[in-house]
Write an enzyme that holds these catalytic residues in place. Structure first.
Site, PDB file in Angstrom:
ATOM      1  N   GLY A 141       0.834  -1.189   0.000  1.00 49.16           N
ATOM      2  CA  GLY A 141       0.000   0.000   0.000  1.00 49.16           C
ATOM      3  C   GLY A 141       0.868   1.236   0.000  1.00 49.16           C
ATOM      4  O   GLY A 141       2.052   1.191   0.334  1.00 49.16           O
ATOM      5  N   GLU A 154       0.414   5.354   1.240  1.00 47.50           N
ATOM      6  CA  GLU A 154      -0.460   6.175   2.078  1.00 47.50           C
ATOM      7  C   GLU A 154      -0.771   7.543   1.492  1.00 47.50           C
ATOM      8  O   GLU A 154      -0.864   8.543   2.225  1.00 47.50           O
ATOM      9  CB  GLU A 154       0.187   6.344   3.445  1.00 47.50           C
ATOM     10  N   GLU A 173      -1.845   1.744   6.453  1.00 47.22           N
ATOM     11  CA  GLU A 173      -1.912   2.920   5.579  1.00 47.22           C
ATOM     12  C   GLU A 173      -2.767   4.024   6.189  1.00 47.22           C
ATOM     13  O   GLU A 173      -2.457   5.209   6.035  1.00 47.22           O
ATOM     14  CB  GLU A 173      -2.455   2.515   4.205  1.00 47.22           C
ATOM     15  N   TYR A 189      10.596  -0.575  10.028  1.00 51.21           N
ATOM     16  CA  TYR A 189       9.210  -0.804  10.434  1.00 51.21           C
ATOM     17  C   TYR A 189       9.147  -1.468  11.816  1.00 51.21           C
ATOM     18  O   TYR A 189       8.569  -0.939  12.762  1.00 51.21           O
ATOM     19  CB  TYR A 189       8.492  -1.712   9.439  1.00 51.21           C
ATOM     20  N   ARG A 238       4.112  -7.161  -6.819  1.00 48.85           N
ATOM     21  CA  ARG A 238       4.500  -6.644  -5.508  1.00 48.85           C
ATOM     22  C   ARG A 238       5.929  -7.074  -5.186  1.00 48.85           C
ATOM     23  O   ARG A 238       6.234  -8.260  -5.084  1.00 48.85           O
ATOM     24  CB  ARG A 238       3.524  -7.153  -4.454  1.00 48.85           C
TER      25      ARG A 238
END
Length: 635
Positions: free
Chosen positions: A303, A305, A330, A414, A587
């Protein structure tokens, strides 16, 4: 993110396209744009941009562009509002491959400009002579952009509908300089407005709120969007295609191709509740609407944002909302990342680490503590695996990355960032921690920030003096490599059942019953697959697949783990499925490791990897291409 037009009359037959509901629009009356500060401390110096914002900085971008699907180009004008220091004579922008036709001032007078030497991924400086004058300047650039790394142009065959072309952008980290002439730095926030035309019946959506009605221009239509709050320029995003809209709540909805709309809306049904949960935690949602667009599968990330319009991969659609932590992530960026943004990419954990923590809190509110604990435990495991691979003293394992140092990967940016936040919350108490984090968002709303700033803010507003700061190891967490000793470790009970099953399989080859497997959460199934012995025979893999239907999984996270294991063990029956998967999914998180697994298998895997990549590469976004090229084409 969850891990960077010349008009043409295209003769397309008509089809119905839904437009954004009017309650999501903004007033057409223009207001004075907000101007965000630019940080001047040494740790806020962004070396990924040529801009010199202390001399002259862009505060607003006004685009008037046409999409050319036949030529795969975008062109028109960009009118920049510039705030310059007294006596400033030059404005420096970022440019990677733009074709600049002319530059003029607010009165139409030509302004001299030069494009400097290109420096790889950074591109080149576009230097404009603005002349000495007042502090406020206007610069109008006529230009076009083709072969832009940020833009992926899809043929009809690459879409779900199969009838019309498609376009989407991906600007993070420094790709928007390939289609927008501006100062492409997260620390130089800008408001923007854009009028974009596209051939009928295509609909254009952007990461701002819609302004007025769609203009009918005969065989084309014009769509206008505006972002009246200063954002990092990588958050300017566009998509265009045969897309339809479905509301999910009073301020939430989803765009996607009509063929995908039912499945997407069903998977995203919890979105409005997520927004309410996020507001309950850390204050009001400040962007008006929270809409999403589910893109074709070539989108390189889970995703992105983009404000008011999150871009999503269709690979999160599992049919059971088991992967909707992506949506929580997101959405959380609407506070951490979009509201308060890292000033430099070396502080990316301020965006992604804080967001990953926030995501887990939303998941807990919507889906319960068990799922939240399990997903946090998976993240912790990824940290440990990364430290085991690169070393706990590797410089890239610090949260703050000084200029010239590369992060050790997403498990640091992250997951370690989220583990830091989780450790602090546990140490000081949730009520105290939440009050601090909410004031951080409030105080720095629509502004850039650095690691030093959040550290100083913790000292001032979270902890009680240096003694507690040292006990909590605040400085060590942010600025030192490795994982501090006070890290909050996941509760072993979170995966007690699945860990016992994984041990039984490793010790005696006992495969869980299919009913047990189906009753597990996705996090539990992923945990089991990640815990399997890495060396398996063909018979063992066949038995696993037969018992658990792994190759038939509709959950792409689980399917990826199965394919990765199978290819690493030269399991011939998995090759055809891997071929289909890699031909359909773009992806990077999935694609690169699967090609790497094949390339590591020498004479067996390398010909397969090269054969598949030869036919799939053109369908991948430039982000995925750049990543996989290093694996498959490294020789």
């Amino acid at each position: 993110m969850r891990f960077a037009f010349s008009a043409v009359a295209l003769l397309l037959t008509t089809t119905a396209c839904t437009t954004v509901p009017m309650e999501g629009n903004i007033d057409t009356a223009r207001t004075t744009p907000l101007v965000a500060p630019v940080l001047t401390s040494p740790d806020a110096l962004d070396t990924s941009t040529y801009a010199r914002p202390q001399v002259a900085r862009v505060t607003h971008v006004d685009l008037d562009l046409a999409l050319d699907f036949a030529g795969k180009s975008v062109g028109g004008t960009a009118t920049l509002s510039v705030l310059a220091a007294p006596g400033a004579r030059e404005l420096v922008l970022d440019d990677k491959g733009l074709k600049v036709a002319s530059v003029t001032d607010g009165q139409g007078k030509a302004l001299p400009f030069t494009v400097g030497a290109s420096d790889g991924e950074k591109g080149a400086p576009l230097t404009i002579q603005i002349g000495a004058g007042g502090e406020s300047r206007t610069v109008r650039i006529a230009y076009s952009a083709s072969d832009a790394d940020a833009l992926q142009w899809l043929s009809p065959e690459q879409t779900a509908g199969g009838k019309y072309p498609y376009l989407f952008s991906q600007g993070q980290a420094i790709l928007n300089r390939t289609w927008i002439p501006t100062q492409d730095s997260p620390g130089i926030r800008q408001t923007w407005r854009a009028r974009v035309t596209a051939p009928k019946p295509l609909t254009v959506v952007m990461s701002g709120l819609k302004v007025g009605e769609t203009e009918d221009l005969g065989d084309r239509r014009a769509f206008t969007y505006e972002m009246d709050k200063p954002v990092a320029p990588y958050l300017i995003a566009v998509a265009a295609g045969d897309i339809a809209f479905r509301p999910l709540g009073p301020r939430t909805g989803v765009w996607t191709e009509p063929k995908m709309l039912d499945a997407a809306a069903s998977e995203l049904a919890d979105t409005e509740a997520m927004v309410s949960a996020a507001e309950k935690l850390y204050g009001p949602y400040r962007w008006g609407r929270y809409d999403m667009i589910v893109l074709p599968p070539s989108f390189p990330y889970g995703g992105m944002e983009n404000p008011t319009l999150t871009f999503l991969t269709p690979t999160f659609i599992a049919g059971d909302r088991s992967l909707t932590g992506l949506i929580a992530h997101e959405l959380a960026h609407s506070w951490s990342g979009n509201l308060v943004t890292n000033a430099v990419w070396g502080d990316g954990w301020l965006n992604e680490g804080v967001t990953s923590y926030f995501e887990n809190r939303i998941v807990e509110e919507i889906y319960g503590k068990k799922r939240a604990q399990q997903e946090a435990s998976l993240d912790y495991t990824a940290i440990i695996e990364t430290l085991d691979r690169v070393g706990s003293d590797a410089p890239g394992t610090a949260l703050h990355q000084p200029d010239g140092t590369d992060s050790a990967g997403s498990a640091i940016v992250y997951n370690k960032g989220a583990a830091f936040m989780r450790t602090l919350e546990h140490a000081v108490g949730r009520e105290r921690f939440d009050a601090w984090l909410r004031q951080w968002f409030d105080k720095h709303a629509f502004q850039p920030a650095t690691s030093q700033m959040i550290y100083d803010d913790m000292l001032a507003h979270l902890v009680n003096g240096k003694v507690e700061a040292n006990k909590l190891k605040l400085h060590e967490w942010i600025f030192d490599p490795g994982l501090p000793a006070n890290v909050l470790r996941p509760d072993p009970a979170a995966f007690a059942t699945v860990d016992a099953a994984a041990k039984a399989y490793a010790d005696a080859g006992t495969i869980p019953a299919k009913a047990t497997w189906d009753g597990w959460t996705s996090a539990e199934r992923q945990r089991f697959l990640q815990s399997l012995p890495q060396q398996r025979s063909a018979d063992q893999l066949a038995a696993l697949d037969s018992a658990l239907s792994l190759s038939a999984s509709g959950n792409n996270e689980e399917l990826f783990l199965w394919l990765n294991l199978a290819l690493a063990n030269r399991f011939d029956p998995a090759v055809e499925q891997a071929d289909r998967f890699l031909s359909h999914v773009g992806r990077t998180k999935f694609v690169r490791p699967l090609f790497a697994a094949l390339m590591e298998q020498g004479d067996w895997g390398q010909p397969i990897a090269k054969r598949i990549y030869a036919k799939t590469r053109a369908g991948y976004h430039s982000v995925t291409q750049a990543s996989v090229d290093k694996v498959v084409l490294k020789d």
